[in-house]
Design a protein around this motif. Structure first.
Motif, PDB file in Angstrom:
ATOM      1  N   MET A   1       0.843  -1.171   0.000  1.00 31.08           N
ATOM      2  CA  MET A   1       0.000   0.000   0.000  1.00 31.08           C
ATOM      3  C   MET A   1       0.894   1.242   0.000  1.00 31.08           C
ATOM      4  SD  MET A   1      -2.969   1.184   2.674  1.00 31.08           S
ATOM      5  CE  MET A   1      -1.908   1.267   4.086  1.00 31.08           C
ATOM      6  N   SER A   2       0.559   2.189  -0.853  1.00 29.83           N
ATOM      7  CA  SER A   2       1.287   3.448  -0.934  1.00 29.83           C
ATOM      8  C   SER A   2       0.943   4.307   0.276  1.00 29.83           C
ATOM      9  CB  SER A   2       0.900   4.167  -2.226  1.00 29.83           C
ATOM     10  OG  SER A   2       1.448   5.463  -2.223  1.00 29.83           O
ATOM     11  N   THR A   3       1.910   5.117   0.694  1.00 27.45           N
ATOM     12  CA  THR A   3       1.635   6.038   1.791  1.00 27.45           C
ATOM     13  C   THR A   3       1.091   7.369   1.276  1.00 27.45           C
ATOM     14  OG1 THR A   3       3.931   6.788   1.763  1.00 27.45           O
ATOM     15  CG2 THR A   3       3.364   5.009   3.304  1.00 27.45           C
ATOM     16  N   ASP A   4       1.155   7.580  -0.045  1.00 30.25           N
ATOM     17  CA  ASP A   4       0.593   8.791  -0.631  1.00 30.25           C
ATOM     18  C   ASP A   4      -0.914   8.669  -0.701  1.00 30.25           C
ATOM     19  OD1 ASP A   4       3.124   9.868  -1.047  1.00 30.25           O
ATOM     20  OD2 ASP A   4       3.290   8.996  -3.052  1.00 30.25           O
ATOM     21  N   PRO A   5      -1.630   9.768  -0.405  1.00 31.13           N
ATOM     22  CA  PRO A   5      -3.089   9.704  -0.513  1.00 31.13           C
ATOM     23  C   PRO A   5      -3.524   9.596  -1.969  1.00 31.13           C
ATOM     24  CG  PRO A   5      -2.376  11.932   0.006  1.00 31.13           C
ATOM     25  CD  PRO A   5      -1.162  11.071   0.040  1.00 31.13           C
ATOM     26  N   VAL A   6      -4.671   8.989  -2.173  1.00 30.53           N
ATOM     27  CA  VAL A   6      -5.299   8.940  -3.489  1.00 30.53           C
ATOM     28  C   VAL A   6      -6.145  10.198  -3.600  1.00 30.53           C
ATOM     29  CG1 VAL A   6      -6.958   7.713  -4.941  1.00 30.53           C
ATOM     30  CG2 VAL A   6      -5.346   6.426  -3.512  1.00 30.53           C
ATOM     31  N   VAL A   7      -5.951  10.965  -4.668  1.00 26.82           N
ATOM     32  CA  VAL A   7      -6.697  12.210  -4.854  1.00 26.82           C
ATOM     33  C   VAL A   7      -7.830  11.958  -5.845  1.00 26.82           C
ATOM     34  CG1 VAL A   7      -6.592  14.610  -5.615  1.00 26.82           C
ATOM     35  CG2 VAL A   7      -4.664  13.608  -4.354  1.00 26.82           C
ATOM     36  N   ILE A   8      -9.037  12.306  -5.438  1.00 23.60           N
ATOM     37  CA  ILE A   8     -10.210  12.206  -6.301  1.00 23.60           C
ATOM     38  C   ILE A   8     -10.786  13.605  -6.444  1.00 23.60           C
ATOM     39  CG2 ILE A   8     -12.531  11.251  -6.583  1.00 23.60           C
ATOM     40  CD1 ILE A   8     -11.603   8.838  -4.932  1.00 23.60           C
ATOM     41  N   ASP A   9     -10.870  14.071  -7.680  1.00 19.54           N
ATOM     42  CA  ASP A   9     -11.402  15.407  -7.936  1.00 19.54           C
ATOM     43  C   ASP A   9     -12.877  15.291  -8.266  1.00 19.54           C
ATOM     44  OD1 ASP A   9     -12.021  17.982  -8.652  1.00 19.54           O
ATOM     45  OD2 ASP A   9     -10.316  18.221 -10.014  1.00 19.54           O
ATOM     46  N   GLY A  10     -13.713  15.671  -7.310  1.00 20.96           N
ATOM     47  CA  GLY A  10     -15.157  15.616  -7.503  1.00 20.96           C
ATOM     48  C   GLY A  10     -15.716  16.875  -8.129  1.00 20.96           C
ATOM     49  N   GLY A  11     -14.863  17.860  -8.331  1.00 23.62           N
ATOM     50  CA  GLY A  11     -15.294  19.099  -8.966  1.00 23.62           C
ATOM     51  C   GLY A  11     -16.503  19.709  -8.270  1.00 23.62           C
ATOM     52  N   ASP A  12     -17.468  20.151  -9.068  1.00 18.86           N
ATOM     53  CA  ASP A  12     -18.674  20.776  -8.534  1.00 18.86           C
ATOM     54  C   ASP A  12     -19.881  19.847  -8.572  1.00 18.86           C
ATOM     55  OD1 ASP A  12     -17.448  23.186  -7.902  1.00 18.86           O
ATOM     56  OD2 ASP A  12     -17.698  23.961  -9.937  1.00 18.86           O
ATOM     57  N   ARG A  13     -19.640  18.525  -8.630  1.00 17.83           N
ATOM     58  CA  ARG A  13     -20.764  17.576  -8.650  1.00 17.83           C
ATOM     59  C   ARG A  13     -21.596  17.731  -7.380  1.00 17.83           C
ATOM     60  NH1 ARG A  13     -16.453  14.948 -10.203  1.00 17.83           N
ATOM     61  NH2 ARG A  13     -16.311  13.866 -12.166  1.00 17.83           N
ATOM     62  N   SER A  14     -22.884  17.449  -7.524  1.00 17.41           N
ATOM     63  CA  SER A  14     -23.741  17.428  -6.339  1.00 17.41           C
ATOM     64  C   SER A  14     -23.288  16.282  -5.445  1.00 17.41           C
ATOM     65  CB  SER A  14     -25.205  17.238  -6.747  1.00 17.41           C
ATOM     66  OG  SER A  14     -25.397  15.934  -7.251  1.00 17.41           O
TER      67      SER A  14
ATOM     68  N   ALA B   1     -14.115   1.277  -3.775  1.00 16.38           N
ATOM     69  CA  ALA B   1     -14.545  -0.109  -3.531  1.00 16.38           C
ATOM     70  C   ALA B   1     -13.392  -1.108  -3.574  1.00 16.38           C
ATOM     71  CB  ALA B   1     -15.630  -0.501  -4.529  1.00 16.38           C
ATOM     72  N   ASP B   2     -12.432  -0.894  -4.444  1.00 16.75           N
ATOM     73  CA  ASP B   2     -11.326  -1.841  -4.587  1.00 16.75           C
ATOM     74  C   ASP B   2     -10.028  -1.367  -3.941  1.00 16.75           C
ATOM     75  OD1 ASP B   2     -12.921  -3.659  -6.011  1.00 16.75           O
ATOM     76  OD2 ASP B   2     -12.541  -2.594  -7.896  1.00 16.75           O
ATOM     77  N   MET B   3     -10.100  -0.281  -3.181  1.00 19.58           N
ATOM     78  CA  MET B   3      -8.900   0.215  -2.514  1.00 19.58           C
ATOM     79  C   MET B   3      -8.613  -0.601  -1.268  1.00 19.58           C
ATOM     80  SD  MET B   3      -9.143   4.337  -2.781  1.00 19.58           S
ATOM     81  CE  MET B   3      -9.342   5.137  -4.362  1.00 19.58           C
ATOM     82  N   ALA B   4      -7.350  -0.699  -0.955  1.00 16.56           N
ATOM     83  CA  ALA B   4      -6.930  -1.437   0.233  1.00 16.56           C
ATOM     84  C   ALA B   4      -7.396  -0.717   1.497  1.00 16.56           C
ATOM     85  CB  ALA B   4      -5.415  -1.564   0.253  1.00 16.56           C
ATOM     86  N   PRO B   5      -7.792  -1.478   2.511  1.00 14.31           N
ATOM     87  CA  PRO B   5      -8.142  -0.850   3.786  1.00 14.31           C
ATOM     88  C   PRO B   5      -6.968  -0.008   4.291  1.00 14.31           C
ATOM     89  CG  PRO B   5      -8.733  -3.168   3.797  1.00 14.31           C
ATOM     90  CD  PRO B   5      -7.939  -2.925   2.545  1.00 14.31           C
ATOM     91  N   GLY B   6      -7.291   1.129   4.846  1.00 13.47           N
ATOM     92  CA  GLY B   6      -6.261   2.020   5.355  1.00 13.47           C
ATOM     93  C   GLY B   6      -5.834   3.087   4.355  1.00 13.47           C
ATOM     94  N   THR B   7      -6.228   2.926   3.090  1.00 16.46           N
ATOM     95  CA  THR B   7      -5.883   3.921   2.080  1.00 16.46           C
ATOM     96  C   THR B   7      -6.510   5.259   2.456  1.00 16.46           C
ATOM     97  OG1 THR B   7      -5.788   2.249   0.329  1.00 16.46           O
ATOM     98  CG2 THR B   7      -6.081   4.539  -0.369  1.00 16.46           C
ATOM     99  N   VAL B   8      -5.726   6.305   2.371  1.00 11.69           N
ATOM    100  CA  VAL B   8      -6.224   7.653   2.637  1.00 11.69           C
ATOM    101  C   VAL B   8      -6.609   8.279   1.301  1.00 11.69           C
ATOM    102  CG1 VAL B   8      -5.639   9.964   3.483  1.00 11.69           C
ATOM    103  CG2 VAL B   8      -4.900   7.935   4.753  1.00 11.69           C
ATOM    104  N   VAL B   9      -7.795   8.878   1.268  1.00 10.28           N
ATOM    105  CA  VAL B   9      -8.319   9.527   0.074  1.00 10.28           C
ATOM    106  C   VAL B   9      -8.482  11.012   0.368  1.00 10.28           C
ATOM    107  CG1 VAL B   9     -10.294   9.665  -1.503  1.00 10.28           C
ATOM    108  CG2 VAL B   9      -9.526   7.443  -0.655  1.00 10.28           C
TER     109      VAL B   9
END
Length: 91
Positions: free
Chosen positions: A1-14, A27-35
């Motif tokens: 598991m990477s120690t870098d966070p996974v960045v998700i850009d949700g923009g202006d979605r509701s 859903a498929d990310m390893a437990p402990g992953t920081v987002v």
């Protein structure tokens, strides 16, 4: 598991669309992953912690100093499933 966070850009979605996308992406990310979720919806600071509480993911809070509103969460090993159409309702 990477120690870098996974960045998700949700923009202006509701938030509903944002939570549907977030649920699918983690859903498929390893437990402990920081987002780090970038979310411009003004309801995100309310909806994201509530959704994390509902599903069992750990809400880590807003990131100070981010260029856009960004919130952190940590993926849990066994999230509570939610309805396919309604990410805020338990299945």
């Amino acid at each position: 598991m990477s120690t870098d966070p996974v960045v998700i850009d949700g923009g202006d979605r509701s938030c509903v669309r944002l939570l549907l996308e977030l649920r699918g992406r983690i859903a498929d990310m390893a437990p402990g992953t920081v987002v780090h979720l970038i979310a411009g919806d003004p309801a995100a600071p309310i909806d994201l912690p509530a959704w994390c509480h509902l599903t069992g993911h750990t809400y880590l809070g807003p990131l100070d100093g981010a260029a856009s509103p960004t919130y952190a969460l940590q993926v849990t090993a066994a999230p509570t499933p939610t309805s396919p159409e309604s990410p805020w309702r338990p299945r």
